[in-house]
Design a protein around this motif. Structure first.
Motif, PDB file in Angstrom:
ATOM      1  N   LEU A 240      72.746 -65.354  -9.060  1.00 51.14           N
ATOM      2  CA  LEU A 240      71.766 -64.903  -8.068  1.00 51.14           C
ATOM      3  C   LEU A 240      70.911 -66.103  -7.669  1.00 51.14           C
ATOM      4  CD1 LEU A 240      70.293 -62.605  -6.527  1.00 51.14           C
ATOM      5  CD2 LEU A 240      68.752 -62.466  -8.483  1.00 51.14           C
ATOM      6  N   GLN A 242      67.864 -67.336  -5.097  1.00 52.07           N
ATOM      7  CA  GLN A 242      66.795 -66.861  -4.226  1.00 52.07           C
ATOM      8  C   GLN A 242      65.907 -68.033  -3.809  1.00 52.07           C
ATOM      9  OE1 GLN A 242      65.816 -62.326  -5.417  1.00 52.07           O
ATOM     10  NE2 GLN A 242      64.965 -63.812  -6.821  1.00 52.07           N
ATOM     11  N   VAL A 244      62.153 -68.599  -2.829  1.00 56.46           N
ATOM     12  CA  VAL A 244      60.884 -67.885  -2.970  1.00 56.46           C
ATOM     13  C   VAL A 244      59.759 -68.716  -2.369  1.00 56.46           C
ATOM     14  CG1 VAL A 244      59.299 -66.784  -4.583  1.00 56.46           C
ATOM     15  CG2 VAL A 244      61.742 -66.868  -5.108  1.00 56.46           C
ATOM     16  N   VAL A 253      60.164 -63.420  -1.406  1.00 55.47           N
ATOM     17  CA  VAL A 253      61.571 -63.812  -1.450  1.00 55.47           C
ATOM     18  C   VAL A 253      62.081 -63.842  -0.012  1.00 55.47           C
ATOM     19  CG1 VAL A 253      63.869 -63.239  -2.288  1.00 55.47           C
ATOM     20  CG2 VAL A 253      61.873 -62.795  -3.729  1.00 55.47           C
ATOM     21  N   TYR A 255      64.972 -65.475   0.954  1.00 56.83           N
ATOM     22  CA  TYR A 255      66.440 -65.473   0.998  1.00 56.83           C
ATOM     23  C   TYR A 255      66.950 -65.107  -0.394  1.00 56.83           C
ATOM     24  CZ  TYR A 255      71.284 -67.005   1.207  1.00 56.83           C
ATOM     25  OH  TYR A 255      72.642 -67.036   1.140  1.00 56.83           O
ATOM     26  N   SER A 256      68.004 -64.306  -0.453  1.00 56.74           N
ATOM     27  CA  SER A 256      68.590 -63.923  -1.734  1.00 56.74           C
ATOM     28  C   SER A 256      70.065 -63.628  -1.542  1.00 56.74           C
ATOM     29  CB  SER A 256      67.878 -62.686  -2.306  1.00 56.74           C
ATOM     30  OG  SER A 256      68.455 -62.307  -3.542  1.00 56.74           O
ATOM     31  N   THR A 257      70.870 -64.042  -2.515  1.00 57.07           N
ATOM     32  CA  THR A 257      72.308 -63.765  -2.451  1.00 57.07           C
ATOM     33  C   THR A 257      72.663 -62.395  -3.016  1.00 57.07           C
ATOM     34  OG1 THR A 257      72.655 -64.834  -4.609  1.00 57.07           O
ATOM     35  CG2 THR A 257      72.886 -66.208  -2.643  1.00 57.07           C
ATOM     36  N   ARG A 259      70.774 -58.503  -5.107  1.00 57.79           N
ATOM     37  CA  ARG A 259      69.594 -57.731  -5.489  1.00 57.79           C
ATOM     38  C   ARG A 259      69.122 -58.167  -6.868  1.00 57.79           C
ATOM     39  NH1 ARG A 259      70.784 -51.510  -4.987  1.00 57.79           N
ATOM     40  NH2 ARG A 259      72.413 -52.157  -6.461  1.00 57.79           N
ATOM     41  N   SER A 260      67.905 -58.641  -6.943  1.00 55.70           N
ATOM     42  CA  SER A 260      67.379 -59.121  -8.225  1.00 55.70           C
ATOM     43  C   SER A 260      67.152 -57.998  -9.213  1.00 55.70           C
ATOM     44  CB  SER A 260      66.055 -59.867  -7.999  1.00 55.70           C
ATOM     45  OG  SER A 260      65.099 -59.001  -7.406  1.00 55.70           O
TER      46      SER A 260
END
Length: 510
Positions: A240, A242, A244, A253, A255-257, A259-260
């Motif tokens: 993952l 992100q 931040v 956040v 950008y994120s690849t 779901r955290s």
């Protein structure tokens, strides 16, 4: 000794395997952090490169005596072709409220029907009172994808206006926080970076810069494109990543690849790389590996060590364990045989042999401690007639139900309920002063079973008669005295009407 040595060997194998496992963890973690650092460095380089492109465009525009749509398209065409991360580049002059109508009229020469627009009040606009100046988008490229942004007043939205004011006063490029882009059909978030333009030198006071500020170059960036351009290969789906934004203590956040919140991410291995300031924003690259990422990089050495070690030790102790198991099976069989020999097969109560042994044991204890011991003898009334009338199967069922009733009443661990013989039962009650109450409870419970007995002279259901004796043993006595007294009481109860409890009440010696 063999078992002790086996435990020591197993402990040593486990410790060695764990040590190798922890070292492997350190190696995987170090490799993961190194990969994240390379990713963050590449991303930071891509961001700075795109900011430099915007800065160079600003310098070019600053040397132009005036700007028009054709000139702006010529300046930005090659930049946009070579920089996919820049979604759009716009030129936005500073327009006073007094010149608003004139600006709209002049702009219609380039875009017929042009009108200056503002963000709706429901979308986070500034207060209703009109600001003294506006920053409308005059030219933007590529125009085909961003026609909706033409004429939009950037100062009409709070995040954009905050960035505009900061850029205007400092003379530096300033980025907005994550913002909804007007030119995106699917409402994706992006960043706007504003580069201020001044008439004359900009290295003066904030007030002078504000007075000489005549416009802004602004670039529209999508973080996803910046990531894609800086990392040519696809990011491992088991990591993952992100971006931040922690400007002014925020935790946004942008950008994120993935779901955290997914449980597969190993938060204990989270790694963060702070980036150099991005147009006034403080960004951090944050990464977490998934459980699959770690497991896929584990070797087999820890498993081999513990596997071979355990196998070798198991072979050494095999015969010892086998011997212990055989002994345990023999002991279990012995206990089961003893249980069978002490249990009445029909009722499951203690049999006569168990009764005799237990009475002898409790008699000796009562004698040593000078404590009372009681016995209750019970006999089913008119049971022979019941058997003859209803048959032996129902007679056996009756005995089982009576036995179950006795077990429900006699529940102390030290008490014993036994089948004395035929339809006769006996209770051994150590250290019991009021044994007659126990006997009465048994009588009531058995009668409450409601087993039909039409040939009984005392009740229409099965009943019992009981004889009770309690005494404190002396060395002149034997258990036979207790049995005899309880049996006499039982005989008397049967002779005097049945379905009753007769307490001999015998305490003392003979």
């Amino acid at each position: 000794m063999v078992i002790l040595l086996a435990l020591i060997g197993l402990g040593f194998c486990a410790a060695l395997s764990r040590s190798l496992y922890l070292e492997e963890n350190k190696s995987i973690t170090a490799k993961f952090r190194a990969d994240v650092t390379l990713l963050a460095t590449a991303f930071e380089r891509e961001v700075q490169l795109n900011l430099e492109i915007l800065f160079a465009l600003k310098a070019s525009v600053g040397m132009m005596p005036e700007m028009n749509a054709k000139l702006f398209e010529k300046l930005t065409r090659q930049v946009l072709e070579r920089s996919p991360a820049i979604k759009a580049i716009a030129w936005s002059p500073v327009v006073s409220q007094e010149d608003r109508a004139g600006f709209e009229q002049r702009q219609q020469n380039w875009y017929p029907g042009f009108v200056l627009s503002e963000i709706p009040a429901t979308a986070g606009a500034l207060p209703a009172e009109a600001p003294p100046w506006l920053v409308p988008v005059q030219f933007i490229e590529p125009i085909a994808d961003n026609r909706a942004a033409i004429g939009f007043d950037l100062s009409s939205e709070s995040k954009r206006r905050t960035a505009l004011l900061a850029a205007r006063e400092t003379g530096e490029m300033v980025s907005t926080a994550a913002i909804e882009l007007l030119q995106e059909q699917d409402n994706q978030n992006g960043l706007l970076v504003f580069a201020p333009l001044y008439s004359g030198a900009s290295d003066t006071t904030p007030e002078d810069r504000a007075a000489r500020n005549y416009g802004f170059m602004n670039g529209v960036f999508r973080i996803g494109e910046l990531v894609k351009q800086s990392i040519p290969t696809a990011i491992d789906s088991n990591i993952l990543v992100q971006i931040v934004d922690r400007t002014d203590g925020a935790q946004d956040v942008i950008y994120s690849t993935g779901r955290s919140s997914d449980e597969r991410w190993l938060r204990s291995l989270i790694h963060e790389i702070p980036l150099a300031p991005v147009a006034g924003r403080n960004w951090v690259v944050q990464a977490m590996p998934g459980a699959t990422f770690v497991s896929a990089r584990r070797g087999y050495l820890p498993l081999l060590v513990i596997g071979f070690g355990f196998s070798f030790i198991v072979l050494l102790v095999f015969f010892a364990v086998r011997s212990l198991r055989q002994n345990a099976e023999l002991n279990q069989t012995k206990r089961e045989l003893e249980k069978i020999s002490l249990t009445d097969a029909l009722t499951g109560l203690a049999n006569r042999r168990h009764f005799d042994l237990y009475l002898e044991q409790e008699w000796s204890r009562a004698l040593r401690q000078s404590q009372p011991i009681s016995m209750v003898m019970l006999d089913i009334d008119y049971f022979k007639a019941f058997n003859d009338a209803y048959g032996h199967p129902l007679g056996d069922q009756c005995l089982k139900q009576v036995a179950q009733a006795l077990e429900q009443v006699v529940q102390r661990p030290t008490d014993l309920a036994a089948r004395y013989g035929g339809e006769e039962f006996a209770l051994v009650l150590p250290d019991t002063q009021n044994a007659a109450a126990v006997a009465e409870a048994c009588r009531v419970a058995i009668q409450a079973l409601g087993i039909v007995h039409e040939l009984s002279d005392v009740a229409p259901v099965i009943t019992v008669s009981a004889g009770v004796c309690s005494l404190i043993p002396t060395r002149k006595m034997s258990p036979a005295v207790l049995i005899q007294q309880a049996d006499d009481a039982l005989y008397e109860a049967k002779e005097t009407g049945r379905n009753k409890v007769l307490d001999k009440g015998y305490f003392g010696g003979v």
